[in-house]
Write an enzyme that holds these catalytic residues in place. Structure first.
Site, short mmCIF file in Angstrom:
data_model
loop_
_atom_site.label_atom_id
_atom_site.label_comp_id
_atom_site.label_asym_id
_atom_site.label_seq_id
_atom_site.Cartn_x
_atom_site.Cartn_y
_atom_site.Cartn_z
N ASP A 6 44.37 -33.02 8.50
CA ASP A 6 44.60 -31.67 7.95
C ASP A 6 43.70 -30.65 8.63
O ASP A 6 42.56 -30.95 8.99
CB ASP A 6 44.34 -31.71 6.43
CG ASP A 6 44.99 -30.53 5.72
OD1 ASP A 6 45.82 -29.83 6.33
OD2 ASP A 6 44.65 -30.31 4.55
N ASN A 51 56.84 -31.73 4.37
CA ASN A 51 56.57 -30.81 5.47
C ASN A 51 57.83 -30.11 6.02
O ASN A 51 57.73 -29.12 6.74
CB ASN A 51 55.85 -31.52 6.63
CG ASN A 51 54.38 -31.82 6.34
OD1 ASN A 51 53.81 -32.76 6.89
ND2 ASN A 51 53.75 -31.01 5.49
C1 FPP Z 1 48.22 -30.67 8.74
O1 FPP Z 1 47.54 -29.49 9.11
C2 FPP Z 1 48.92 -31.19 9.88
C3 FPP Z 1 50.24 -31.50 9.92
C4 FPP Z 1 51.16 -31.33 8.79
C5 FPP Z 1 50.84 -31.99 11.16
C6 FPP Z 1 50.00 -32.98 11.88
C7 FPP Z 1 50.67 -33.28 13.12
C8 FPP Z 1 50.06 -33.52 14.28
C9 FPP Z 1 48.62 -33.54 14.50
C10 FPP Z 1 50.92 -33.84 15.40
C11 FPP Z 1 51.30 -35.28 15.26
C12 FPP Z 1 51.73 -35.77 16.51
C13 FPP Z 1 51.47 -37.02 16.91
C14 FPP Z 1 51.85 -37.37 18.27
C15 FPP Z 1 50.82 -38.02 16.05
P1 FPP Z 1 48.01 -28.12 8.50
O2 FPP Z 1 49.06 -27.56 9.39
O3 FPP Z 1 48.46 -28.31 7.09
O4 FPP Z 1 46.70 -27.29 8.58
P2 FPP Z 1 46.20 -26.21 7.55
O5 FPP Z 1 45.87 -26.93 6.27
O6 FPP Z 1 44.98 -25.65 8.20
O7 FPP Z 1 47.29 -25.20 7.37
#
Ligand code: FPP
Length: 230
Positions: A17, A65
């Protein structure tokens, strides 16, 4: 340090996250954070490989998501497709058995068949990489119960359920690490988390590196796991 009373760490799971906030702090769009999120994922996976962990699980995309803006969903899927294409190219050297946790039916034929090929072609590897994609813990339980009910099971045991989960091939979960400061598990590995240790850090996922993982593991070895005993 491994203490005499502490069994070695075998299976670690990550809630990655903080990508969006990391990007925002830099005045960039959220997708920029996900790009660096993939870089952090690759670095952490290599470190887990060096540490000899038997299984590692990453929460890449949840069943919830899909509610994000299309631009962001498309960007995450593009990053995933790029990573999976790279894995396929280097499949012979790939060190992990890849398992996707989640319902693949949500994906188009091209992505789904690539996911299935990767799972099939890495079946002989000893260590497991679980990528949770279109995954939800409740959804996983519904899927497992349906499977057991369709198989006509009447006296359902814990091991029947564990064997019907997406994580059937993985050892027991020892540790869940969540970056980004929130103190919840967000529908992740609900069954498997029963006796896992939880570790929360304010570090945003793109900044989570091997030093941070080493610190989490060091803390894990200070915990006394009683599994309900004394
Ligand atoms: C959460 O951060 C992250 C996600 C929902 C997506 C995670 C995906 C990746 C790191 C890419 C995955 C790819 C591979 C190849 C494994 P957020 O967007 O909710 O962050 P925030 O809480 O700061 O808004």
């Amino acid at each position: 340090m491994v203490t005499a009373e502490q069994a070695p760490l075998r299976h670690v799971a990550f809630i990655m996250d903080g990508n969006g906030r990391w990007a925002k702090k830099r005045g960039m769009p959220r997708e920029y954070g996900h790009r660096f999120g993939v870089k952090a994922f690759q670095d952490i996976l290599s470190h887990c490989d060096r540490l000899g962990l038997e299984a590692v699980t990453f929460y890449a995309f949840s069943t919830e998501n899909w509610k994000r803006p299309k631009k962001e969903v498309d960007a995450i899927m593009k990053l995933m497709d790029r990573y999976l294409a790279e894995c396929e190219k280097k499949i012979d050297e790939y060190r992990f058995r890849i398992c996707f946790l989640g319902d693949k039916a949500a994906f188009d034929e091209k992505r789904r068949s690539r996911m299935e090929r990767l799972e099939q072609h890495t079946l002989d590897r000893q260590r497991i990489l679980n990528i949770a994609l279109n995954y939800g813990g409740r959804d996983e339980l519904v899927h497992a119960f349906r499977q057991l009910s369709e198989a006509g099971l009447k006296q359902i045991t814990e091991s029947d359920i564990a064997g019907a989960l997406y994580t059937a091939a993985s050892p027991e979960l020892d540790l869940i690490i969540r970056t980004g400061g929130d103190l919840r598990i967000s529908n992740f590995l609900l069954w498997q988390a029963a006796y896992a240790e939880l570790y929360f850090t304010d570090v945003l996922w793109p900044d989570f590196g091997k030093e941070q993982l080493d610190a989490a593991i060091a803390e894990f070895y200070t915990r006394k796991r009683r599994f309900g005993g004394v």
